[in-house]
Design an enzyme around this catalytic site. Structure first.
Site, mmCIF file in Angstrom:
data_model
loop_
_atom_site.group_PDB
_atom_site.id
_atom_site.type_symbol
_atom_site.label_atom_id
_atom_site.label_comp_id
_atom_site.label_asym_id
_atom_site.label_seq_id
_atom_site.Cartn_x
_atom_site.Cartn_y
_atom_site.Cartn_z
ATOM 1 N N GLU A 249 6.943 3.317 -9.039
ATOM 2 C CA GLU A 249 5.550 3.663 -9.352
ATOM 3 C C GLU A 249 5.062 2.898 -10.586
ATOM 4 O O GLU A 249 4.373 3.439 -11.464
ATOM 5 C CB GLU A 249 5.410 5.179 -9.573
ATOM 6 C CG GLU A 249 5.828 6.030 -8.382
ATOM 7 C CD GLU A 249 4.911 5.884 -7.161
ATOM 8 O OE1 GLU A 249 3.827 5.244 -7.277
ATOM 9 O OE2 GLU A 249 5.278 6.385 -6.089
ATOM 10 N N CYS B 23 -5.716 -1.029 7.602
ATOM 11 C CA CYS B 23 -5.763 -2.494 7.635
ATOM 12 C C CYS B 23 -7.079 -2.947 6.994
ATOM 13 O O CYS B 23 -7.956 -2.125 6.696
ATOM 14 C CB CYS B 23 -5.652 -3.007 9.067
ATOM 15 S SG CYS B 23 -7.155 -2.736 10.030
ATOM 16 N N SER C 149 0.844 -1.204 0.000
ATOM 17 C CA SER C 149 0.000 0.000 0.000
ATOM 18 C C SER C 149 0.879 1.254 0.000
ATOM 19 O O SER C 149 2.108 1.172 0.084
ATOM 20 C CB SER C 149 -0.882 0.010 1.249
ATOM 21 O OG SER C 149 -0.069 0.180 2.395
HETATM 22 ZN ZN ZN Z 1 -7.005 -0.740 11.229
#
Ligand code: ZN
Length: 191
Positions: free
Chosen positions: A90, A178, A18
């Site tokens: 990227e 998360c 991420s």
């Molecule tokens: Zn979380």
């Protein structure tokens, strides 16, 4: 990381995760080690991403390395002709032709290190990264820390209601979440 390095062969490494998970830092760390070993290093990023600097790849903690902006993946092989190690940052912003380009570079005995987001803000696989994962010899998944609860974070939460896949931004419009705290399309908190 490789404990047995290929001899007389190229290979592909992918670093993905991420936003805010340290992908570019890890890419820079590997490329720097190659430079210290006096290997010829070529570094590329798509011209869409000129957030911090036109001529460098820069991590959130301000590490940087000189790089070249390219309009498309097809420009890389010629520019990387003499590189032993090719870094691509990227990579999610390139189209799927990046996969063949990486295979071509590896076939020419180059070490190819690709960093990119594996998922877009909707949690869907992003650009050529999934196919590159299938092709890579070595995969490193980087995790951020969830901004809401502190668990390992594998999602990028966009904090605006824009629905375009690509909106260049930083911590002003994105945060790491998360799987429990990630909400997909953002709903602004009621004040
Ligand atoms: Zn979380």
């Amino acid at each position: 990381m490789p404990t047995l390095s290929p001899k007389e062969s190229g290979w592909i490494e992918v670093i993905c995760g991420s936003m805010f998970s340290g992908k570019t830092e890890e890419l820079i760390r590997r490329l720097r080690r190659a430079q210290i070993a006096k290997q010829e290093v070529g570094i590329f990023k798509p011209s869409i991403d000129s957030r911090y600097s036109e001529n460098h790849i820069v991590s959130h903690n301000k590490m940087k390395l000189g790089s070249q902006l390219v309009e498309n993946a097809g420009q890389i092989p010629k520019l990387a002709e003499f590189s032993e190690v090719v870094g691509i940052d990227e990579a999610q912003f390139f189209d799927n032709s990046l996969v063949d380009v990486c295979k071509q570079l590896a076939a020419r005995k180059k070490r190819v290190i690709v960093a990119g987001l594996d998922k877009d803000f909707m949690g869907h696989p992003f650009g050529p990264i999934p196919a590159l994962l299938a092709e890579a010899e070595y995969i490193t998944k980087t995790l951020a820390i969830c901004m809401v609860c502190g668990n390992p974070a594998n999602y990028t939460q966009r904090l605006t209601q824009d629905t375009d896949q690509v909106i260049i931004g930083e911590s002003d419009i994105y945060e790491a979440r998360c799987r429990n705290c990630y909400e997909g399309l953002y709903t602004a908190p009621v004040s």
